[in-house]
Design a protein around this motif. Structure first.
Motif, PDB file in Angstrom:
ATOM      1  N   UNK B  30      26.426  58.487  11.855  1.00  0.00           N
ATOM      2  CA  UNK B  30      25.325  57.544  12.110  1.00  0.00           C
ATOM      3  C   UNK B  30      25.778  56.464  13.097  1.00  0.00           C
ATOM      4  N   UNK B  31      26.949  55.895  12.852  1.00  0.00           N
ATOM      5  CA  UNK B  31      27.451  54.837  13.751  1.00  0.00           C
ATOM      6  C   UNK B  31      27.683  55.369  15.154  1.00  0.00           C
ATOM      7  N   UNK B  32      28.180  56.599  15.251  1.00  0.00           N
ATOM      8  CA  UNK B  32      28.457  57.182  16.580  1.00  0.00           C
ATOM      9  C   UNK B  32      27.155  57.532  17.296  1.00  0.00           C
ATOM     10  N   UNK B  33      26.122  57.794  16.532  1.00  0.00           N
ATOM     11  CA  UNK B  33      24.858  58.190  17.145  1.00  0.00           C
ATOM     12  C   UNK B  33      24.816  59.651  17.544  1.00  0.00           C
ATOM     13  N   UNK B  34      25.876  60.395  17.187  1.00  0.00           N
ATOM     14  CA  UNK B  34      25.889  61.844  17.436  1.00  0.00           C
ATOM     15  C   UNK B  34      26.925  62.475  16.527  1.00  0.00           C
ATOM     16  N   UNK B  35      26.849  63.785  16.385  1.00  0.00           N
ATOM     17  CA  UNK B  35      27.793  64.486  15.516  1.00  0.00           C
ATOM     18  C   UNK B  35      27.113  65.632  14.800  1.00  0.00           C
ATOM     19  N   UNK B 257      18.865  73.595   7.208  1.00  0.00           N
ATOM     20  CA  UNK B 257      18.062  73.373   8.421  1.00  0.00           C
ATOM     21  C   UNK B 257      18.922  73.441   9.687  1.00  0.00           C
ATOM     22  N   UNK B 258      18.496  74.260  10.639  1.00  0.00           N
ATOM     23  CA  UNK B 258      19.184  74.270  11.934  1.00  0.00           C
ATOM     24  C   UNK B 258      19.073  72.894  12.592  1.00  0.00           C
ATOM     25  N   UNK B 259      17.973  72.206  12.322  1.00  0.00           N
ATOM     26  CA  UNK B 259      17.720  70.924  12.997  1.00  0.00           C
ATOM     27  C   UNK B 259      18.832  69.913  12.747  1.00  0.00           C
ATOM     28  N   UNK B 260      19.568  70.067  11.628  1.00  0.00           N
ATOM     29  CA  UNK B 260      20.632  69.116  11.313  1.00  0.00           C
ATOM     30  C   UNK B 260      22.009  69.645  11.693  1.00  0.00           C
ATOM     31  N   UNK B 261      22.036  70.610  12.595  1.00  0.00           N
ATOM     32  CA  UNK B 261      23.341  71.108  13.054  1.00  0.00           C
ATOM     33  C   UNK B 261      24.074  70.018  13.831  1.00  0.00           C
ATOM     34  N   UNK B 262      23.427  69.471  14.807  1.00  0.00           N
ATOM     35  CA  UNK B 262      24.154  68.585  15.729  1.00  0.00           C
ATOM     36  C   UNK B 262      23.437  67.313  16.102  1.00  0.00           C
ATOM     37  N   UNK B 263      22.787  66.676  15.130  1.00  0.00           N
ATOM     38  CA  UNK B 263      22.159  65.383  15.426  1.00  0.00           C
ATOM     39  C   UNK B 263      22.547  64.355  14.363  1.00  0.00           C
ATOM     40  N   UNK B 264      22.603  63.100  14.827  1.00  0.00           N
ATOM     41  CA  UNK B 264      22.857  62.002  13.896  1.00  0.00           C
ATOM     42  C   UNK B 264      21.534  61.594  13.253  1.00  0.00           C
ATOM     43  N   UNK B 265      21.590  61.057  12.035  1.00  0.00           N
ATOM     44  CA  UNK B 265      20.352  60.614  11.386  1.00  0.00           C
ATOM     45  C   UNK B 265      19.813  59.323  12.025  1.00  0.00           C
ATOM     46  N   UNK B 266      18.515  59.179  11.953  1.00  0.00           N
ATOM     47  CA  UNK B 266      17.902  57.906  12.334  1.00  0.00           C
ATOM     48  C   UNK B 266      18.250  56.884  11.250  1.00  0.00           C
ATOM     49  N   UNK B 267      18.047  55.581  11.503  1.00  0.00           N
ATOM     50  CA  UNK B 267      18.327  54.585  10.450  1.00  0.00           C
ATOM     51  C   UNK B 267      17.568  54.897   9.169  1.00  0.00           C
ATOM     52  N   UNK B 268      16.327  55.350   9.290  1.00  0.00           N
ATOM     53  CA  UNK B 268      15.524  55.653   8.098  1.00  0.00           C
ATOM     54  C   UNK B 268      16.118  56.841   7.343  1.00  0.00           C
ATOM     55  N   UNK B 269      16.446  57.892   8.095  1.00  0.00           N
ATOM     56  CA  UNK B 269      17.019  59.081   7.454  1.00  0.00           C
ATOM     57  C   UNK B 269      18.389  58.769   6.848  1.00  0.00           C
ATOM     58  N   UNK B 270      19.137  57.912   7.529  1.00  0.00           N
ATOM     59  CA  UNK B 270      20.455  57.538   7.007  1.00  0.00           C
ATOM     60  C   UNK B 270      20.297  56.861   5.637  1.00  0.00           C
TER      61      UNK B 270
END
Lengths: 309, 278
Positions: B30-35, B257-270
């Motif tokens: 989350x802090x990195x904004x990617x991963x 979910x494939x969608x969560x392979x390579x994205x960071x969560x939004x603040x809400x999702x976090x």
């Protein structure tokens, strides 16, 4: 001095270094041709014949290197490098593992097996890889010394070896040093920078030229990266013209490496590259291919004469 | 190997550790904004068991000890969980994790692993190489006469790479029984369900055909993980543990979910995810 293929010297050097328990040798199922079998016969516990699986071999070598071993990963250059760009980049070069990649059967000198076996892009490829040094010895004595020097050097290296027998050029007083070119014969007027089998080919051309009263200088560039800038600048400055000679494509090889040095040093001299001119060759004997594709002593001699007109 | 019986408090503690690791991994992604959260979470229980269940013999104070066991993260993209584990193991500090995926990262906490970071043996990030590397390490430690074990975690999609099967043949040839491969079989790759890319089944049969010692477990059942990791080595075969896992395990809206392979969560999702990771 000894007439022999550089791959023969490599096999012998491995055997002579084999008492060092850090030395391990891998091969991709061509150890009889690459001559690494000589090591395998004497030190079977440190010889890993990985079969026809170059990608696995390169990464296995990288793993061995992380345990302090000095792996020599050996194979036909076409497949050793052609199959494993990704493995070399990630597990060897970027990881900076102490792997020696040894590609035998390079250039058109391979001969009859044809273009799928004639590696002509390996210098370009390996020169472009960060952390990688590139060495191509010219004869038996230099190969013996360079094999040892690469074992002593801590870092990734590509060692480019040949299939055919070449003339002995250096005697036992020769001292190979990574990164150093060496004057093989001092002349005047023009300097030839040659690497690998083209040192022998250049010497043949020079014999022909001497009959015409032309005495040129020949410099052996066995380390293609890091290139010896000092000797290139010194020799180019003190001669009227420059020729480079390599059994490799003319893009990205010795010719380009020398040309880059000359341009950056603002040395403007007539400059010709003896090399494969960006095409695949064909089957035929090595000497036939050298004649047809512009690498033979005749072509070198002609390039010298044209440069000095 | 620790031969003392595993008590249920140990398992409870390991589960708690895995939960902390998931929270930490998600925090740094989350802090990195990617991963890569999905593959981090499918591998978390396996890595928690390896590093904190007494399986892997390591000393973060002496990371170069030649007799240490080795771990190679072949699925190199899941540095979220890997760096969280290395921090908990003491190779780096939790404050080092602030530089994850940031330029000038002092501990070189790049998007994919590199040996400049303490505790990491080799770079990874191109799938398919880790099994060969781990095998090379296993051969090296064996030559040195150490009983080091070498573990690697591969993704399931990674098994599409032909090199994995080259390495599988090699480890059989050399009877490299100190090599343990773990397949994080989360069934989901980057853009597709793994079986829609190329079905791996029958996966156990494939490894058996390559003459490996094959085990299959639920990769989120801590007891089952510990039981298989504590088995004595096979006398001659390399071992593969096929761990059935769930991509994104632990966060309901990420699971499978494939969608969560390579994205960071939004603040809400976090925030939503942290509420589930308790």
């Amino acid at each position: 001095m000894k007439d022999a293929a550089t791959r023969d010297a490599y096999g012998q050097a491995l055997v002579e270094m084999g008492d060092d328990p850090r030395i391990v040798v891998l091969d991709a199922g061509v150890s009889d041709s690459s001559r690494s079998k000589k090591f395998g016969d004497k030190f079977p516990e440190r010889f890993f014949n990985m079969g026809i699986a170059e990608a696995d071999m390169v990464c296995t070598a990288a793993g061995l290197a992380t345990t302090g071993k000095i792996p020599f990963a050996t194979g036909f250059a076409c497949f050793l490098l052609g199959r494993t760009m990704d493995q070399i980049l990630v597990s060897v070069a970027y990881s900076n593992t102490n792997v020696k990649l040894v590609g035998t059967h390079t250039g058109l000198a391979v001969g009859e097996d044809g273009p799928t076996a004639q590696m002509i892009v390996d210098i370009a490829y390996t020169r472009a890889i960060p952390n990688m040094i590139v060495v191509q010895p010219a004869d038996w004595v230099e190969t013996m010394q360079a094999t040892r020097a690469l074992a002593e050097y801590n870092g990734p290296a590509y060692f480019r070896l040949g299939r055919p027998k070449v003339k002995g050029i250096f005697d036992s007083s020769y001292k190979f040093e990574i990164g150093k070119g060496r004057v093989v014969k001092k002349g005047s007027d023009l300097v030839i920078f040659a690497t690998g089998i083209m040192v022998q080919e250049s010497l043949t051309a020079m014999e022909m030229l001497e009959k015409d009263g032309l005495n040129v200088t020949l410099v052996n560039i066995s380390t293609l990266k890091p290139i010896d800038r000092d000797i290139i600048i010194e020799m180019a400055s003190s001669h009227k013209a420059v020729i480079t000679a390599e059994d490799h494509n003319y893009i990205g090889g010795l010719g380009d490496a020398v040309g880059e040095v000359l341009l950056e040093a603002q040395i403007s001299k007539p400059f010709k590259r003896i090399a494969v001119k960006d095409h695949f060759a064909e089957t035929g004997t090595g000497p036939e291919l050298f004649e047809k594709y512009g690498l033979s002593a005749n072509h070198i001699a002609k390039a010298v004469r044209d440069s000095l007109k | 190997m620790n031969d003392s019986p595993l008590t249920s408090p140990d398992i409870t503690q390991l589960k708690r550790t895995a939960l902390e690791l998931r929270r930490l991994a998600l925090k740094i992604i989350f802090q990195a904004g990617s991963g890569h959260p999905g593959g981090s979470f499918s591998a978390t229980d396996l890595m928690a068991a390896l590093y904190f269940g007494g399986i892997l013999n390591y000393d973060s104070e002496n990371p170069d000890d030649p007799k240490r066991d080795r771990f190679v993260l072949s699925k190199g993209h899941v540095t979220g969980i890997y760096y969280a584990v290395l921090a908990k193991a003491g190779y780096i500090t939790e404050s080092d994790l602030d530089s994850y995926r940031k330029i000038n990262s002092e501990k070189f906490l790049s998007g994919h692993p590199h040996p400049k970071t303490a505790g990491i043996e080799i770079a990874s990030g191109s799938l398919g190489q880790g099994l060969s590397v781990a095998h090379g390490i296993a051969l090296g430690t064996r030559l040195d006469g150490y009983d080091s074990k070498v573990y690697t975690i591969m993704g399931d999609g990674e098994l599409h790479e032909g090199q994995v099967w080259e390495a599988a043949m090699s480890a059989d040839k050399f009877k490299t029984n100190n090599l343990v491969a773990i397949v994080d079989y989360n069934k989901v790759a980057q853009d597709s369900i793994t079986k829609d890319l190329k079905d791996l089944e029958p996966l156990e049969d494939k490894w058996k055909a390559f003459n490996w010692d094959v085990h299959r477990i639920d990769g989120h059942d801590m007891q089952a993980i510990m039981d298989v990791l504590r088995l004595p080595l096979h006398p001659e075969k390399p071992r593969v543990i096929i761990a059935d896992t769930v991509k994104g395990k632990g966060v309901s809206f990420m699971e499978g979910k494939t969608a969560w392979h390579g994205v960071a969560p939004s603040p809400e999702d976090y925030e939503k995810a942290l509420k589930e990771l308790v």
